[in-house]
Design a protein around this motif. Structure first.
Motif, mmCIF file in Angstrom:
data_model
loop_
_atom_site.group_PDB
_atom_site.id
_atom_site.type_symbol
_atom_site.label_atom_id
_atom_site.label_comp_id
_atom_site.label_asym_id
_atom_site.label_seq_id
_atom_site.Cartn_x
_atom_site.Cartn_y
_atom_site.Cartn_z
ATOM 1 N N ASP A 70 0.811 -1.218 0.000
ATOM 2 C CA ASP A 70 0.000 0.000 0.000
ATOM 3 C C ASP A 70 0.845 1.269 0.000
ATOM 4 N N GLY A 71 1.994 1.227 -0.668
ATOM 5 C CA GLY A 71 2.833 2.407 -0.781
ATOM 6 C C GLY A 71 3.789 2.637 0.376
ATOM 7 N N TYR A 72 3.833 1.729 1.339
ATOM 8 C CA TYR A 72 4.742 1.841 2.484
ATOM 9 C C TYR A 72 5.765 0.716 2.409
ATOM 10 N N TRP A 73 6.977 1.013 2.850
ATOM 11 C CA TRP A 73 8.055 0.025 2.799
ATOM 12 C C TRP A 73 8.263 -0.623 4.153
ATOM 13 N N ILE A 99 9.769 0.656 7.703
ATOM 14 C CA ILE A 99 11.106 1.225 7.516
ATOM 15 C C ILE A 99 11.175 2.684 7.953
ATOM 16 N N ALA A 100 10.134 3.468 7.709
ATOM 17 C CA ALA A 100 10.154 4.883 8.076
ATOM 18 C C ALA A 100 10.296 5.096 9.582
ATOM 19 N N ASP A 152 18.660 4.041 14.189
ATOM 20 C CA ASP A 152 19.919 3.456 14.655
ATOM 21 C C ASP A 152 20.223 2.103 14.013
ATOM 22 N N LEU A 153 20.167 2.053 12.696
ATOM 23 C CA LEU A 153 20.457 0.813 11.982
ATOM 24 C C LEU A 153 21.962 0.606 11.838
#
Length: 151
Positions: free
Chosen positions: A10-13, A30-31, A35-36
């Protein structure tokens, strides 16, 4: 966590990861991640998970649950849209009636995976099975109607 795949719903990762401790798959927007750290570790691809993920409808998909069948009655008024824009990769027409109404079978892992589509297409869509999903739609529709106030 073993990162598995980046997916868009739906357009989100989202990032799907396998929890090393219990083997459960988790989904992270993901948004919202912070701190990856990048590591040089490599992981083997889980083909069972890949096959399940290919059948996902949206972010409510739960790869830790066995999919189950939903049967929807679709009115002739929205038939063309439903055929041009499939709800799910697993959908198939199981019966067509003379008036253009048809019955659609698809697989889900969580009722939330299909609820937004059902509510979007009221009154042109009806749940035939499973009974628990029928009851959930009815209860949520009643709750919605009870909150409505005529001005």
């Amino acid at each position: 966590m073993k990162p598995y795949r980046v997916v868009s719903f739906d357009g989100y990762w989202y990032l799907l990861c396998e929890e090393v401790i219990d083997g459960r798959v988790k989904t992270f927007h993901i948004a919202r991640m912070k701190d990856l750290c990048l590591h040089e570790d490599h992981f083997e691809k889980d083909t069972t998970l890949a096959k399940r993920l290919d059948k996902a409808i949206n972010a409510w998909f739960n790869p830790n649950v066995e999919p189950y069948e939903v049967i929807l009655e679709i009115s002739a008024e929205i038939k063309r849209y439903m055929l041009d824009h499939p709800i799910a990769p697993t959908q198939k027409i199981v019966q067509e009636l003379a008036d253009g109404t048809f019955y659609l079978s698809l697989e889900i892992t969580n009722e939330k995976e299909i609820l937004s589509t059902i509510f979007k297409w009221i009154p042109h869509i009806r749940v035939i099975a499973p009974k628990a999903l029928q009851e959930s739609v009815l209860l949520q529709t009643k709750a919605f109607l009870e909150k409505q106030v005529l001005l």
